[in-house]
Motif scaffolding. Structure first.
Motif, short mmCIF file in Angstrom:
data_model
loop_
_atom_site.label_atom_id
_atom_site.label_comp_id
_atom_site.label_asym_id
_atom_site.label_seq_id
_atom_site.Cartn_x
_atom_site.Cartn_y
_atom_site.Cartn_z
N ARG A 1 30.23 60.78 65.59
CA ARG A 1 30.46 60.54 67.02
C ARG A 1 29.63 59.35 67.46
O ARG A 1 28.45 59.27 67.12
N GLY B 1 37.74 67.99 77.03
CA GLY B 1 38.52 67.42 75.93
C GLY B 1 40.01 67.72 76.01
O GLY B 1 40.69 67.72 74.98
N LYS B 2 40.53 67.94 77.22
CA LYS B 2 41.96 68.23 77.36
C LYS B 2 42.82 67.04 76.91
O LYS B 2 43.74 67.20 76.12
N SER B 3 42.48 65.87 77.43
CA SER B 3 43.28 64.68 77.08
C SER B 3 43.16 64.39 75.59
O SER B 3 44.15 63.99 74.95
N THR B 4 41.96 64.59 75.05
CA THR B 4 41.75 64.35 73.62
C THR B 4 42.60 65.30 72.79
O THR B 4 43.20 64.90 71.79
N LYS C 1 33.95 56.34 73.86
CA LYS C 1 33.32 57.50 73.22
C LYS C 1 34.27 57.94 72.13
O LYS C 1 35.39 58.34 72.42
N VAL C 2 33.82 57.84 70.89
CA VAL C 2 34.75 57.97 69.78
C VAL C 2 34.27 59.03 68.78
O VAL C 2 33.06 59.21 68.60
N SER D 1 37.10 69.89 84.12
CA SER D 1 36.98 68.48 83.71
C SER D 1 36.09 68.37 82.49
O SER D 1 35.19 69.19 82.29
N ASP D 2 36.30 67.34 81.72
CA ASP D 2 35.44 67.01 80.58
C ASP D 2 35.28 68.15 79.58
O ASP D 2 34.17 68.56 79.25
N VAL E 1 32.03 64.10 76.02
CA VAL E 1 30.96 63.58 76.86
C VAL E 1 31.28 63.84 78.32
O VAL E 1 32.39 63.54 78.78
N GLY F 1 31.23 67.28 71.06
CA GLY F 1 31.19 65.83 71.18
C GLY F 1 31.69 65.30 72.52
O GLY F 1 31.45 64.16 72.88
N ARG G 1 31.26 63.15 82.23
CA ARG G 1 31.17 61.95 83.05
C ARG G 1 30.76 62.34 84.46
O ARG G 1 31.26 63.32 85.00
P1 ADP Z 1 39.19 65.96 79.81
O1 ADP Z 1 40.60 65.49 79.63
O2 ADP Z 1 39.03 67.42 79.63
O3 ADP Z 1 38.56 65.48 81.10
P2 ADP Z 1 38.66 64.07 77.68
O4 ADP Z 1 39.56 64.50 76.60
O5 ADP Z 1 39.08 62.90 78.50
O6 ADP Z 1 38.30 65.29 78.63
O7 ADP Z 1 37.23 63.78 77.00
C1 ADP Z 1 36.16 63.19 77.69
C2 ADP Z 1 35.53 62.08 76.87
O8 ADP Z 1 34.94 62.62 75.69
C3 ADP Z 1 36.51 61.01 76.40
O9 ADP Z 1 35.90 59.75 76.62
C4 ADP Z 1 36.68 61.27 74.90
O10 ADP Z 1 36.91 60.06 74.20
C5 ADP Z 1 35.34 61.87 74.53
N1 ADP Z 1 35.45 62.80 73.39
C6 ADP Z 1 36.32 63.81 73.23
N2 ADP Z 1 36.09 64.48 72.09
C7 ADP Z 1 35.04 63.85 71.50
C8 ADP Z 1 34.31 64.05 70.28
N3 ADP Z 1 34.62 65.05 69.44
N4 ADP Z 1 33.29 63.21 70.01
C9 ADP Z 1 32.97 62.21 70.84
N5 ADP Z 1 33.60 61.98 72.00
C10 ADP Z 1 34.62 62.77 72.33
#
Ligand code: ADP
Length: 421
Positions: free
Chosen positions: A20, A122-125, A58-59, A119-120, A282, A280, A284
Motif C-alpha cells: 500500500r 472502500g465501496k468504490s474500490t 492511494k494505491v 463513507s471511506d 484511507v 488499507g 478522507r
Molecule cells: P468509499 O467509496 O467507501 O468512500 P473508496 O473505495 O473511495 O471508499 O476508498 C477510499 C480511498 O482508499 C481511495 O482513495 C482508495 O484508492 C483507497 N484504498 C482503497 N482500498 C485500499 C487499499 N487496500 N490500500 C490502499 N488504499 C486503498
C-alpha cells in the motif's frame, strides 16, 4: 537525501500480500512490476511497464502468488500488509459469476448487486475490483454510481452509468464510452431527496431498457455504488435504490447495524452480505473530500494529465435557457390547487442571467425543449460561465467542445470552478 533526489525502493510481495502506498503532495510515483504477477484493484500489471501515479493517489498492489515491485518517487507511506479482505472479495466475485452462469442457462437477468456502507470503507474500490474481475472473464457488467458526492462517472452532483467491457487502465481508470449521466446538482442526496429518488428510479428504468436490448450486459449484471449516507432518510433512499434496481444482493461494508437493519427490512429474496473493510482504505476529511471534488471538475475540463484544453467563446443570453431544479418548499396553503409540495422539488426554475451565475458549473441537458421532461433527461456535458456582458447580453463560457453549445438548456449545479492555471 536531497529533496529532488529520486527514491527507489523494491518490495517483495509474498503470496496474498498487498503493498500500500500514498503519493506525496507535489510529487508523482512510478510503479513497476519486476517479477511475478500483481494487480491494482483487480486490474493486472504488465511486467516491465512503468505506471505513473499522481500526488494524493492511494494505491494497493495485491499479489495472489507473489511478486517483486519497484517504486520510484516520493511516497508518503509505503508498506506491505498480509491482512487483506481479498479472499472474501474474490468469493463475492465467484458468487456473482455463478449467478451469471445461471442467468445464461435460464435466460434470465444476471445478478444485480448494491454496495452500501458509510463513507471511506472502500465501496468504490470494491466496485472497481468486481468490475475488473468480471471483465477479465469476458463479461460486460453495467456500473451504476449513485454517489453524487464523488460523481465518479462524470463530476460530483451527477449520477451515472456505463458498461465495462475491459479492465480499468491502471493510471486512467475505466474507459467510459458513452456513459449515461443525470444531473442532480448537489453533492448530497439530502439537498433534494425527492429529486434524488426520482432520478434513481429513472436511472433504473433506463438500465432495464439497456439490459433488455443487450443480452451480454443483461447476463453480466449490474453493480450499483452508493454514497455514505446510511441513516434516517439516507437509509430510506438505499431501500428505494434496492427496490428500483430490483437487486438480488446487497453488500454491506463494515457496518453490522446497517446489515441487521437491511436483513430486517428487505424481502427474503434479497441476499444481504456483510463484507469487511480493508485496513488499507484511507479516511478522507472534509477538506480532502472537497479537494477531490474540485479535482474532478478540473479533470473534466483539462483531463487527468492536464493535457486537454477547454474552449472559450461567447453565447448570447437569447440563445440559451438557464434553470435550476427545485424551488424552496412553500406552505401547502400557498400551493396551486392540485400541486403537491414534492412537485416543487422537481420543478424547473428559470434563472436570470447575471454575474451571480459566474463560476457555477452548468450541466448541458440533452433535452431539445422544455416540452421534454428536462429533469429526467440525461446530460451531454458541462460548461462554466466565466464573464457576463450586460450591454451585449452575453456570457463568455468555458466548454470542452468548441462553439456552438451542443444544446441550449443549461442546469445549475452547486459545483464551482475557477479557471486558475
Ligand atoms: P468509499 O467509496 O467507501 O468512500 P473508496 O473505495 O473511495 O471508499 O476508498 C477510499 C480511498 O482508499 C481511495 O482513495 C482508495 O484508492 C483507497 N484504498 C482503497 N482500498 C485500499 C487499499 N487496500 N490500500 C490502499 N488504499 C486503498
Amino acid at each position: 537525501m536531497g529533496d529532488k533526489e529520486e527514491r527507489v525502493e523494491e518490495f517483495q510481495l509474498e503470496k496474498e500480500a498487498e503493498l500500500r502506498f500514498e503519493v506525496e503532495a507535489g510529487s508523482t510515483v512510478q510503479l513497476e512490476l519486476v517479477n511475478g504477477k500483481a494487480e491494482v484493484f483487480g486490474s493486472e500489471l504488465a511486467s516491465g511497464r512503468k505506471y505513473t501515479f499522481n500526488a494524493g493517489s492511494k494505491v494497493a498492489v495485491f499479489s495472489w502468488h507473489g511478486a517483486q515491485i519497484k517504486l520510484s518517487g516520493r511516497t508518503e507511506v509505503a508498506y506491505i500488509s498480509m491482512e487483506t479482505p481479498m479472499v472474501v472479495y474474490l468469493n463475492a466475485h465467484v458468487a456473482l459469476e455463478q449467478m451469471r452462469q445461471k442467468s445464461e442457462k435460464e435466460e434470465t437477468r444476471g445478478p444485480r448487486i448494491l454496495i452500501v456502507g458509510p463513507s471511506d470503507v472502500g465501496k468504490s474500490t470494491l466496485c472497481t475490483l468486481l468490475l475488473n474481475y468480471a471483465s477479465r472473464m469476458g463479461r460486460a457488467p453495467m456500473m451504476v454510481d449513485l454517489d453524487v458526492g464523488q460523481g465518479q462517472v462524470s463530476i460530483p452532483g451527477t449520477m451515472g452509468a456505463y458498461v465495462v467491457e475491459r479492465p480499468s487502465d491502471i493510471e486512467e481508470g475505466f474507459t467510459l464510452s458513452a456513459p449515461l449521466v443525470f444531473h442532480f446538482g448537489h453533492t448530497s442526496p439530502s439537498k433534494n431527496l425527492t429529486l434524488y429518488n426520482l432520478l434513481v428510479s429513472r436511472m433504473a428504468d433506463v438500465i432495464n431498457m439497456k439490459c433488455d436490448s443487450f443480452k451480454k450486459v443483461n447476463h453480466s449484471g449490474v453493480i450499483v455504488n452508493t454514497g455514505g449516507w446510511v441513516r434516517g432518510s439516507g437509509y430510506d433512499s438505499l431501500k428505494h435504490a434496492a427496490g428500483s434496481f430490483e437487486v438480488d444482493v446487497i453488500a454491506v461494508m463494515d457496518q453490522e447495524r446497517l446489515y441487521t437493519e437491511l436483513k430486517r427490512d428487505m424481502p427474503d429474496f434479497v441476499k444481504i452480505i456483510l463484507l469487511p473493510k480493508s485496513g488499507g482504505v484511507v479516511e478522507r476529511n472534509q477538506t480532502a473530500r472537497s479537494d477531490a471534488r474540485d479535482a474532478k471538475v478540473r479533470e473534466y475540463f483539462y483531463g487527468s494529465k492536464n493535457t486537454l484544453f477547454p474552449h472559450t467563446f461567447e453565447v448570447k443570453v437569447a440563445d440559451i435557457k438557464i434553470y435550476k431544479i427545485g424551488a424552496p418548499n412553500l406552505p401547502d396553503s400557498c400551493l396551486p390547487l392540485g400541486m403537491k409540495p414534492q412537485d416543487n422539488k422537481t420543478k424547473l426554475v428559470p434563472l436570470t442571467p447575471s454575474t451571480s451565475l459566474l463560476h457555477h458549473v452548468f450541466s448541458v441537458s440533452c433535452a431539445d425543449s422544455t416540452d421534454d421532461n428536462v429533469v429526467e433527461t440525461n446530460i451531454v456535458g458541462f460548461i462554466v460561465f466565466t464573464e457576463f456582458n450586460q450591454d451585449k447580453q452575453s456570457f463568455t463560457v468555458l466548454s470542452p467542445s468548441p462553439h456552438p453549445l451542443p444544446k441550449n438548456i443549461l442546469l445549475q449545479t452547486d459545483m464551482q470552478f475557477m479557471d486558475i492555471q
